[in-house]
Design a protein around this motif. Structure first.
Motif, mmCIF file in Angstrom:
data_model
loop_
_atom_site.group_PDB
_atom_site.id
_atom_site.type_symbol
_atom_site.label_atom_id
_atom_site.label_comp_id
_atom_site.label_asym_id
_atom_site.label_seq_id
_atom_site.Cartn_x
_atom_site.Cartn_y
_atom_site.Cartn_z
ATOM 1 N N MET A 135 1.169 -0.749 0.291
ATOM 2 C CA MET A 135 0.230 -0.293 -0.011
ATOM 3 C C MET A 135 0.757 1.377 -0.310
ATOM 4 S SD MET A 135 -2.948 -1.035 3.311
ATOM 5 C CE MET A 135 -3.848 0.456 2.704
ATOM 6 N N PRO A 136 0.515 2.692 -0.864
ATOM 7 C CA PRO A 136 1.329 3.214 -0.607
ATOM 8 C C PRO A 136 1.531 4.290 0.248
ATOM 9 C CG PRO A 136 -0.529 3.790 -2.160
ATOM 10 C CD PRO A 136 -0.578 2.425 -1.933
ATOM 11 N N VAL A 137 2.051 5.180 1.056
ATOM 12 C CA VAL A 137 1.878 5.625 1.798
ATOM 13 C C VAL A 137 1.221 6.965 1.930
ATOM 14 C CG1 VAL A 137 3.348 7.059 3.700
ATOM 15 C CG2 VAL A 137 4.163 5.488 2.950
ATOM 16 N N PRO A 138 0.341 7.274 2.289
ATOM 17 C CA PRO A 138 -0.283 8.491 2.711
ATOM 18 C C PRO A 138 0.030 10.037 2.005
ATOM 19 C CG PRO A 138 -1.059 7.677 4.842
ATOM 20 C CD PRO A 138 -0.212 6.720 3.617
ATOM 21 N N PRO A 139 0.006 10.748 0.959
ATOM 22 C CA PRO A 139 0.734 12.195 0.892
ATOM 23 C C PRO A 139 0.120 13.267 1.942
ATOM 24 C CG PRO A 139 -1.285 11.682 -0.443
ATOM 25 C CD PRO A 139 -1.860 10.033 0.398
ATOM 26 N N PRO A 140 1.070 13.410 2.313
ATOM 27 C CA PRO A 140 0.852 14.815 4.075
ATOM 28 C C PRO A 140 0.036 16.020 2.917
ATOM 29 C CG PRO A 140 2.632 15.253 2.405
ATOM 30 C CD PRO A 140 2.695 13.747 1.953
ATOM 31 N N PRO B 258 1.659 18.894 13.764
ATOM 32 C CA PRO B 258 0.856 17.065 14.799
ATOM 33 C C PRO B 258 1.997 16.246 14.687
ATOM 34 C CG PRO B 258 -0.915 18.465 13.530
ATOM 35 C CD PRO B 258 -0.118 19.240 13.190
ATOM 36 N N PRO B 259 1.917 15.520 15.132
ATOM 37 C CA PRO B 259 3.793 14.737 14.981
ATOM 38 C C PRO B 259 3.048 13.593 14.065
ATOM 39 C CG PRO B 259 2.388 14.405 16.687
ATOM 40 C CD PRO B 259 2.115 15.480 16.481
ATOM 41 N N ALA B 260 1.848 12.880 13.176
ATOM 42 C CA ALA B 260 1.781 12.681 12.401
ATOM 43 C C ALA B 260 2.011 12.948 10.896
ATOM 44 C CB ALA B 260 0.236 11.958 12.520
ATOM 45 N N VAL B 261 1.818 13.845 10.936
ATOM 46 C CA VAL B 261 1.714 15.536 9.999
ATOM 47 C C VAL B 261 3.046 15.347 9.742
ATOM 48 C CG1 VAL B 261 1.266 17.339 8.678
ATOM 49 C CG2 VAL B 261 -0.753 16.248 10.304
ATOM 50 N N TYR B 262 3.947 15.828 10.136
ATOM 51 C CA TYR B 262 5.122 16.004 10.633
ATOM 52 C C TYR B 262 5.750 14.494 10.141
ATOM 53 C CZ TYR B 262 10.392 16.300 11.933
ATOM 54 O OH TYR B 262 11.570 16.097 11.972
ATOM 55 N N LEU B 263 5.792 13.456 10.249
ATOM 56 C CA LEU B 263 6.348 12.130 9.753
ATOM 57 C C LEU B 263 5.918 12.071 8.338
ATOM 58 C CD1 LEU B 263 5.056 9.708 12.803
ATOM 59 C CD2 LEU B 263 7.758 11.134 12.163
ATOM 60 N N SER B 264 4.166 12.226 7.921
ATOM 61 C CA SER B 264 4.341 11.745 6.425
ATOM 62 C C SER B 264 4.874 13.148 5.455
ATOM 63 C CB SER B 264 2.021 12.187 6.592
ATOM 64 O OG SER B 264 1.924 12.519 5.359
ATOM 65 N N GLY B 265 5.073 14.181 5.898
ATOM 66 C CA GLY B 265 5.410 15.019 5.153
ATOM 67 C C GLY B 265 7.766 14.971 4.796
ATOM 68 N N VAL B 266 7.530 14.597 6.313
ATOM 69 C CA VAL B 266 9.242 13.344 6.409
ATOM 70 C C VAL B 266 9.874 12.331 5.261
ATOM 71 C CG1 VAL B 266 11.455 12.858 7.816
ATOM 72 C CG2 VAL B 266 10.187 14.842 7.987
ATOM 73 N N MET B 267 8.475 11.006 5.524
ATOM 74 C CA MET B 267 8.521 10.361 4.759
ATOM 75 C C MET B 267 8.369 11.236 3.241
ATOM 76 S SD MET B 267 8.510 7.218 4.286
ATOM 77 C CE MET B 267 9.040 6.456 5.437
ATOM 78 N N ALA B 268 7.135 11.722 2.467
ATOM 79 C CA ALA B 268 7.395 11.902 1.911
ATOM 80 C C ALA B 268 8.687 12.971 0.852
ATOM 81 C CB ALA B 268 6.000 12.981 1.107
ATOM 82 N N GLU B 269 9.391 13.583 1.862
ATOM 83 C CA GLU B 269 9.971 14.301 0.906
ATOM 84 C C GLU B 269 11.316 13.218 1.265
ATOM 85 O OE1 GLU B 269 13.609 16.966 0.286
ATOM 86 O OE2 GLU B 269 11.053 17.120 0.454
ATOM 87 N N ARG B 270 11.576 12.096 1.929
ATOM 88 C CA ARG B 270 12.880 10.611 1.801
ATOM 89 C C ARG B 270 12.384 10.274 0.372
ATOM 90 N NH1 ARG B 270 13.816 5.054 2.711
ATOM 91 N NH2 ARG B 270 15.868 4.871 2.681
ATOM 92 N N GLN B 271 11.002 9.831 0.388
ATOM 93 C CA GLN B 271 10.617 8.985 -1.397
ATOM 94 C C GLN B 271 10.740 10.156 -2.249
ATOM 95 O OE1 GLN B 271 6.926 8.117 -0.787
ATOM 96 N NE2 GLN B 271 6.815 6.349 1.039
ATOM 97 N N GLY B 272 10.817 11.521 -2.472
ATOM 98 C CA GLY B 272 11.357 12.654 -3.818
ATOM 99 C C GLY B 272 12.474 12.929 -3.774
ATOM 100 N N ARG B 273 13.440 12.459 -2.890
ATOM 101 C CA ARG B 273 14.782 12.221 -3.058
ATOM 102 C C ARG B 273 15.346 11.261 -3.378
ATOM 103 N NH1 ARG B 273 16.946 15.351 2.426
ATOM 104 N NH2 ARG B 273 15.687 17.080 2.598
ATOM 105 N N ASP B 274 14.730 10.019 -3.084
ATOM 106 C CA ASP B 274 15.103 8.686 -3.791
ATOM 107 C C ASP B 274 14.536 8.644 -5.008
ATOM 108 O OD1 ASP B 274 16.008 8.225 -0.851
ATOM 109 O OD2 ASP B 274 13.894 7.079 -0.494
ATOM 110 N N ALA B 275 13.114 9.591 -5.790
ATOM 111 C CA ALA B 275 12.857 9.210 -6.664
ATOM 112 C C ALA B 275 13.948 10.031 -7.480
ATOM 113 C CB ALA B 275 11.544 9.405 -7.110
#
Length: 321
Positions: free
Chosen positions: A158-163, A226-243
């Motif tokens: 399942m894809p990670v929900p976007p921030p 919120p911490p959940a929003v923070y985690l979602s944004g950090v994960m999206a940034e990491r996936q964007g850099r990997d891409a």
């Protein structure tokens, strides 16, 4: 899911085979065994037809034992628990600790299987499988074995929900190189299951994971986020850099004037009926005129040939001679 414990105290998660799939595998095996048995019986009995009745009966009993009882034992021993029917149905016989079976396991299963499957028409095996919690028949109970499924359907990741869009600009300058892979995996699993958790448990887990990520990046969590929003944004940034790293796009993609920057749009033509001078830039003021040298002045006009001057106005145009 069956919890099997190996000798090294490792818990194995295996899926026991249920009655329908096992019955289909046994049916395929029996069709093959009885076909071989009937073919060999016709060939041998025709060859020993000149012997007396006692010899013919001995040959028939030996053939019955060797094919219908010894055949499954030999096949499961050589194939490590996979007969033809089990191979087609994606099943396998293993020990209770998850290891491959040996000759003694196959011998006990084959001897009891001849009684509870072939002699009773499969009634005893069906009742034992329905009663057992893991679907084992009597041969499996006495041999210490278990029939498990080898081909298990794998769910699509399942894809990670976007921030939210407003948090994208907060993580462009974060240093994510010191965040370990184990922490990334924990953040991903939390984001995939955030809607299934209790709200208080979800909040505490998000706070703990956000604090761990912030300590590794060296930048605290933005105030009011919120911490959940923070985690979602950090994960999206990491996936964007990997891409971008995987597809060869550098950091200049999002910068104006970079190597991959979007070219400026072409000028829009004026509407129909409107002169283009209305969209022209204002004239640039020029300085005072520069005096010219007398030699650079244009020569004065001379009267035409014949010494007579024409009465026509001067237009600056000299007709050809």
């Amino acid at each position: 899911m069956s919890q099997l414990v190996t000798g090294d105290a490792v818990v194995l998660g295996l899926r026991p085979a249920r009655l329908p799939s096992r019955a289909l595998a046994v049916f395929i095996d029996l069709v093959v065994l009885w076909s071989i048995y009937l073919a060999l019986s016709v060939a041998l009995l025709s060859a020993v037809g000149s012997l007396d009745e006692a010899a013919t009966a001995a040959v028939a009993v030996a053939l019955l034992v060797l094919v219908l009882m010894g055949g499954p034992v030999a096949v499961e021993t050589l194939s490590h628990g996979r007969s033809l029917g089990k191979l087609l149905c994606g099943l396998r016989v293993v020990r209770e600790d998850g290891g491959p079976i040996r000759f003694r396991h196959a011998l006990v299963r084959g001897a009891l299987g001849f009684v509870e499957i072939q002699m009773s028409g499969g009634v005893i095996a069906c009742i034992a499988s329905l009663v057992s919690a893991r679907g084992r028949r009597l041969g499996d109970v006495f041999a210490g074995t278990l029939v498990v499924r080898e081909r298990i359907p794998v769910a699509k990741p399942m894809p990670v929900p976007p921030p939210p869009p407003w948090v994208a600009a907060h993580f462009a300058e974060l240093d994510l190189s010191r965040v370990p892979e184990g922490l990334w995996l924990a953040v991903r699993q939390y984001l995939l299951r955030v809607n299934e958790l209790d709200p208080r448990v979800s909040w505490s887990m998000a706070q703990r994971l956000a604090a761990d990520v912030a300590s590794r990046t060296g930048t605290p969590v933005p105030e009011g986020m919120p911490p959940a929003v923070y985690l979602s944004g950090v994960m999206a940034e990491r996936q964007g850099r990997d891409a971008r790293r995987a597809f060869g796009a550098g950091p200049d993609t999002a910068r104006p004037g970079g190597a991959h920057a979007t070219p400026p749009p072409s000028p829009t033509p004026p509407p129909h009926g409107v002169p283009s001078s209305a969209f022209a830039p204002p004239p640039v003021p020029q300085g005072p005129p520069v005096p010219r040298h007398p030699s650079a002045e244009a020569p004065a006009e001379r009267p035409p040939a014949g010494g007579r001057e024409t009465e026509e106005p001067r237009t600056g145009f000299v007709p050809p001679a």
